[in-house]
Design a protein around this motif. Structure first.
Motif, PDB file in Angstrom:
ATOM      1  N   GLU A   1       1.759  -0.400   8.385  1.00 41.52           N
ATOM      2  CA  GLU A   1       1.111  -1.379   9.259  1.00 41.52           C
ATOM      3  C   GLU A   1       0.022  -2.140   8.508  1.00 41.52           C
ATOM      4  O   GLU A   1      -0.224  -3.304   8.775  1.00 41.52           O
ATOM      5  CB  GLU A   1       0.514  -0.686  10.483  1.00 41.52           C
ATOM      6  CG  GLU A   1       1.568  -0.166  11.446  1.00 41.52           C
ATOM      7  CD  GLU A   1       0.966   0.426  12.711  1.00 41.52           C
ATOM      8  OE1 GLU A   1      -0.180   0.074  13.062  1.00 41.52           O
ATOM      9  OE2 GLU A   1       1.660   1.227  13.345  1.00 41.52           O
ATOM     10  N   ASP A   2      -0.638  -1.477   7.575  1.00 39.34           N
ATOM     11  CA  ASP A   2      -1.710  -2.073   6.792  1.00 39.34           C
ATOM     12  C   ASP A   2      -1.129  -2.681   5.517  1.00 39.34           C
ATOM     13  O   ASP A   2      -0.633  -1.968   4.639  1.00 39.34           O
ATOM     14  CB  ASP A   2      -2.748  -0.990   6.443  1.00 39.34           C
ATOM     15  CG  ASP A   2      -3.995  -1.530   5.779  1.00 39.34           C
ATOM     16  OD1 ASP A   2      -3.979  -2.669   5.263  1.00 39.34           O
ATOM     17  OD2 ASP A   2      -5.004  -0.791   5.764  1.00 39.34           O
ATOM     18  N   ASP A   3      -1.169  -3.998   5.401  1.00 40.59           N
ATOM     19  CA  ASP A   3      -0.595  -4.676   4.234  1.00 40.59           C
ATOM     20  C   ASP A   3      -1.274  -4.302   2.923  1.00 40.59           C
ATOM     21  O   ASP A   3      -0.706  -4.518   1.845  1.00 40.59           O
ATOM     22  CB  ASP A   3      -0.648  -6.200   4.417  1.00 40.59           C
ATOM     23  CG  ASP A   3       0.455  -6.709   5.325  1.00 40.59           C
ATOM     24  OD1 ASP A   3       1.452  -5.974   5.544  1.00 40.59           O
ATOM     25  OD2 ASP A   3       0.329  -7.840   5.825  1.00 40.59           O
ATOM     26  N   ARG A   4      -2.478  -3.717   2.979  1.00 38.94           N
ATOM     27  CA  ARG A   4      -3.167  -3.320   1.747  1.00 38.94           C
ATOM     28  C   ARG A   4      -2.448  -2.187   1.031  1.00 38.94           C
ATOM     29  O   ARG A   4      -2.693  -1.941  -0.155  1.00 38.94           O
ATOM     30  CB  ARG A   4      -4.603  -2.895   2.046  1.00 38.94           C
ATOM     31  CG  ARG A   4      -5.467  -4.008   2.598  1.00 38.94           C
ATOM     32  CD  ARG A   4      -6.856  -3.521   2.928  1.00 38.94           C
ATOM     33  NE  ARG A   4      -6.798  -2.459   3.936  1.00 38.94           N
ATOM     34  CZ  ARG A   4      -7.809  -1.655   4.253  1.00 38.94           C
ATOM     35  NH1 ARG A   4      -8.974  -1.775   3.617  1.00 38.94           N
ATOM     36  NH2 ARG A   4      -7.677  -0.735   5.176  1.00 38.94           N
TER      37      ARG A   4
ATOM     38  N   LEU B   1      -9.327   0.712   0.125  1.00 41.39           N
ATOM     39  CA  LEU B   1      -8.759   1.966   0.622  1.00 41.39           C
ATOM     40  C   LEU B   1      -9.269   3.167  -0.173  1.00 41.39           C
ATOM     41  O   LEU B   1      -9.156   4.298   0.280  1.00 41.39           O
ATOM     42  CB  LEU B   1      -7.229   1.925   0.556  1.00 41.39           C
ATOM     43  CG  LEU B   1      -6.549   0.911   1.470  1.00 41.39           C
ATOM     44  CD1 LEU B   1      -5.064   0.789   1.127  1.00 41.39           C
ATOM     45  CD2 LEU B   1      -6.734   1.294   2.925  1.00 41.39           C
TER      46      LEU B   1
END
Length: 167
Positions: free
Chosen positions: A26-29, A157
């Motif tokens: 879900e997190d593009d990072r 992150l």
């Protein structure tokens, strides 16, 4: 044998934990940039056998890379399509690909494909080569981990974010 219990099979305390994550994050990072318009999403790095599993995402048509694997590669196309210039087939969504060790091939995404995502299970390394077959780059489990650490640190992150995928 009434009244006897089956022997208990001991489990080692050093067995690494399983990994159960959403493949497409879900997190593009979580996607690690690899080249212009090319990212990978790590799923598992096996530091004992040199194997790694990841998703490869490409968002532009054209050549992704020309490379050689000393070990086998398994792929499953999740979205879009791609092909090798050296072969007649096109790998499309829902298709499985087996790549034998030792072959040099040029991965390309066709013009009519705006996004490609493929799961790859790679054993060994990738040697990037030029049109004459001379090595121009190299990746393995350890260089991929390093790429993740640098990207995740920069993306907020934390460099240790990659640890969850290392076995």
């Amino acid at each position: 044998m009434s009244g006897t219990q089956a022997p208990v099979i001991p489990i080692s305390s050093v067995v690494p934990p399983e990994i159960a994550v959403a493949a497409v994050p879900e997190d593009d990072r979580v996607w690690v940039p690899q080249a212009p318009n090319v990212w990978f999403r790590p799923l598992m790095f096996n530091t004992v056998t040199g194997q790694w599993c990841n998703l490869l995402k490409v968002t532009a048509a054209g050549i992704v890379s020309r490379h050689r694997h000393p070990g086998v590669v398994f792929g499953y196309v999740i979205k879009g399509k791609w092909h090798y210039y050296e072969h007649e087939w096109v790998a499309e969504a829902g298709q499985f690909v087996y790549e034998p060790p030792g072959e040099i091939h040029t991965l390309a995404v066709p013009d009519d494909c705006p996004e490609m995502i493929t799961f790859f299970n790679i054993t060994g390394a990738m040697a990037y080569v030029d049109e004459n077959g001379a090595q121009i780059g190299y990746e393995d489990t350890f260089t991929k981990i390093d790429m993740c650490r640098a990207h995740y640190d920069k993306a907020g992150l934390g460099a240790d974010y990659v640890n969850q995928f290392i076995r």
